[in-house]
Design an enzyme around this catalytic site. Sequence first.
Site, PDB file in Angstrom:
ATOM      1  N   LEU A   1       0.867  -1.170   0.000  1.00 29.54           N
ATOM      2  CA  LEU A   1       0.000   0.000   0.000  1.00 29.54           C
ATOM      3  C   LEU A   1       0.903   1.219   0.000  1.00 29.54           C
ATOM      4  CD1 LEU A   1      -2.832  -0.785   2.611  1.00 29.54           C
ATOM      5  CD2 LEU A   1      -3.125  -0.411   0.152  1.00 29.54           C
ATOM      6  N   ASP A   2       0.571   2.211  -0.796  1.00 23.40           N
ATOM      7  CA  ASP A   2       1.375   3.428  -0.826  1.00 23.40           C
ATOM      8  C   ASP A   2       1.390   4.085   0.544  1.00 23.40           C
ATOM      9  OD1 ASP A   2       1.804   3.129  -3.575  1.00 23.40           O
ATOM     10  OD2 ASP A   2      -0.079   4.152  -4.042  1.00 23.40           O
ATOM     11  N   ARG A   3       2.393   4.907   0.763  1.00 25.19           N
ATOM     12  CA  ARG A   3       2.511   5.627   2.036  1.00 25.19           C
ATOM     13  C   ARG A   3       1.257   6.433   2.336  1.00 25.19           C
ATOM     14  NH1 ARG A   3       7.119  10.275   3.171  1.00 25.19           N
ATOM     15  NH2 ARG A   3       6.516  10.793   5.320  1.00 25.19           N
ATOM     16  N   ASP A   4       0.650   7.020   1.302  1.00 28.46           N
ATOM     17  CA  ASP A   4      -0.532   7.863   1.509  1.00 28.46           C
ATOM     18  C   ASP A   4      -1.840   7.100   1.381  1.00 28.46           C
ATOM     19  OD1 ASP A   4      -0.052   7.474  -1.156  1.00 28.46           O
ATOM     20  OD2 ASP A   4      -0.288   9.562  -1.760  1.00 28.46           O
ATOM     21  N   SER A   5      -1.777   5.770   1.365  1.00 27.97           N
ATOM     22  CA  SER A   5      -2.977   4.934   1.350  1.00 27.97           C
ATOM     23  C   SER A   5      -3.132   4.239   2.693  1.00 27.97           C
ATOM     24  CB  SER A   5      -2.900   3.900   0.220  1.00 27.97           C
ATOM     25  OG  SER A   5      -2.810   4.543  -1.040  1.00 27.97           O
TER      26      SER A   5
END
Length: 206
Positions: free
Chosen positions: A46-50
């Site tokens: 998962l992306d850092r901002d997800s």
Amino acid sequence: MNAQYRYILFYKPYDVLCQFTDGSTTPRATLKDYIPIPGVYSVGRLDRDSEGLLLLTNDGPLKHRLTDPKFAKPRTYWVQVERTPDEAALEALRHGVRIRGYQTRPARVRRLPEPQDLPPRDPPIRYRKNVPTDWLEMTLTEGRNRQVRRMTAAVGFPTLRLIRVRSLRLTLEGLQPGQWRELTPLEIQQVREDSKEQSSSSRSTL
């Protein structure tokens, strides 16, 4: 089943790296700040901002089957987008859009009422007073880098918040951001069963 295998379900918060180490000179939160279990690795990313559901394990063969693109395992996301997508945009997402020279696979997409029990994000989304937002539920069978964000941007509705709420039969039920738990024996059995299904059967659910 190997008794030494571990299967961890984690609710990844916003702004946490999906890895246990970080080589940045500026300290950033990683999985190590939440999960004190050595030797496990995330199944997918998962992306850092997800935010949302992350499965971790030290079961290498299972991890391979779940992340190999040819097996096409379904993952469901709640997506808050800027403005209100029209039906043409939703249909484009359902049939697949072209991003960076690649045509995405068909996806299941529906408009979603604003989630009422969703934990607040820290920091919160920066709202624009004169620009509405809408929520979508998207189920994909592939997980390319920042794919959901690039798909919604391609049809003109940038993603503001992204939460993975389901992977295979696993959900976030009972967890808050930053919390984790071991999978139950039944869940382990289900994940192992699902990991052996071929890609054609996974795509047929969309």
